[in-house]
Write a protein that holds these residues in place. Structure first.
Motif: not given
Length: 327
Positions: A160-176
């Motif tokens: 669930k979205p709450e599980d992402l709290k505090g996690l550093k998630v890799r993203v592409m160079e993308s504002n979206m």
């Protein structure tokens, strides 16, 4: 890209041009990309190269350089802009900084299903997006299927979205992508794809998001044991050619290239479907815990993004509305 680095890449690619030169009536286009050779997208590019050579009776050839041999995705796009490289394949997200309208394809939960996605990409909207980057010296030839992106993580599943709290998630160079992860409660952290395995190992990031074949072929599953199939985005890949190279081709050569690209896209769609199933099977064998969380909480978490686009990016929001009308 640092000035010294782009000069070094430029000189290296020039040396490749000399080494690849053949008879004077043979034209060789260099095509670089960032994926490993076992990836289905690489196979599709080899198919594209083969079809171009067949259609032209050997007068036009494409030499494919995989695995970031010629640079990262961003570097490859920049080399296309100055005409030092002929072609590449990049995620549509990587084009956001060069062709702003491509942002629309990164809007989470934009497409109802695979049929809806295909209609959009192969219809007028898709064609408009492909050609919309020409003013930035980039011409889109076709879209490749890149499946649906979901979260994978090291220490726990993302249910669930709450599980992402505090996690550093890799993203592409993308504002979206950055805004999406932030809206869901995570901490978006841009990392180059080629550096992600090490970043996961060293704890620079706690997880990432991608499609099944990329998770498998990159071997990121060796570090991340959880794959949560929330399928938040369906970002296609884009095969692009430098307008400087495209405009240097005569009409017949342009036709060969476009036809070969279109044929490779159909072939790639078949490869992708088989690769996705194989990748999921292999991930399970490797002990990865694959879960299928309820998508609705994730969908609700990103609704503020739609509202923000309505006021901040009215052109993007208009395209979203046009996409949603397609049946």
């Amino acid at each position: 890209m640092q000035y010294k680095k782009i000069i070094a890449l430029f000189l290296f690619i020039c040396s490749l041009t000399l080494s690849c030169s053949g008879p004077s009536n043979v034209r060789v286009i260099k095509m670089g990309h960032a994926l490993v050779t076992s990836h289905p997208v690489h196979e599709a590019m080899l198919f594209l190269s083969k079809r171009v050579e067949e259609k032209s009776n050997g007068r036009l050839k494409i030499k494919v350089y995989p695995n970031q041999q010629l640079g990262t995705e961003r570097e490859l796009v920049e080399l296309l802009q100055i005409g030092s490289l002929g072609m590449t394949k990049v995620s549509s997200a990587a084009l956001e900084g060069f062709a702003p309208m491509m942002q629309v394809l990164g809007v989470p939960f934009l497409f109802r299903d695979d049929e809806h996605l295909t209609k959009v990409l192969r219809g007028d909207i898709g064609k408009s997006l492909l050609l919309g980057a020409e003013k930035y010296w980039l011409r889109g030839l076709c879209f490749y299927d890149a499946g649906k992106r979901s979260f994978y993580s090291k220490d726990k599943p993302i249910e669930k979205p709450e599980d992402l709290k505090g996690l550093k998630v890799r993203v592409m160079e993308s504002n979206m992508a950055t805004n999406m992860v932030r809206a869901m409660g995570g901490s978006p952290t841009p990392v180059a794809y080629g550096e992600l395995y090490t970043a996961l190992q060293q704890g620079i990031v706690d997880g990432a998001e991608n499609n099944p074949p990329s998770l498998y072929t990159s071997k990121h599953y060796e570090v991340c044991g959880y794959y949560s199939m929330n399928e938040h985005t369906a970002l296609p890949d884009v095969v692009i050619v430098s307008t400087k190279v495209w405009n240097s081709l005569n009409q017949e050569e342009q036709q060969w290239l476009q036809e070969a690209a279109d044929e490779s896209a159909l072939y790639q769609y078949e490869l992708w479907e088989a690769s996705t199933q194989k990748s999921l099977d292999e991930l399970k064998k490797a002990g990865v815990v694959i879960t299928y969380p309820d998508k609705e909480p994730f969908r609700q978490a990103v609704q503020p993004m739609y509202e923000a686009l309505k006021t901040d990016e009215p052109e993007i929001y208009q395209i979203i509305q046009e996409i949603q009308k397609i049946q």
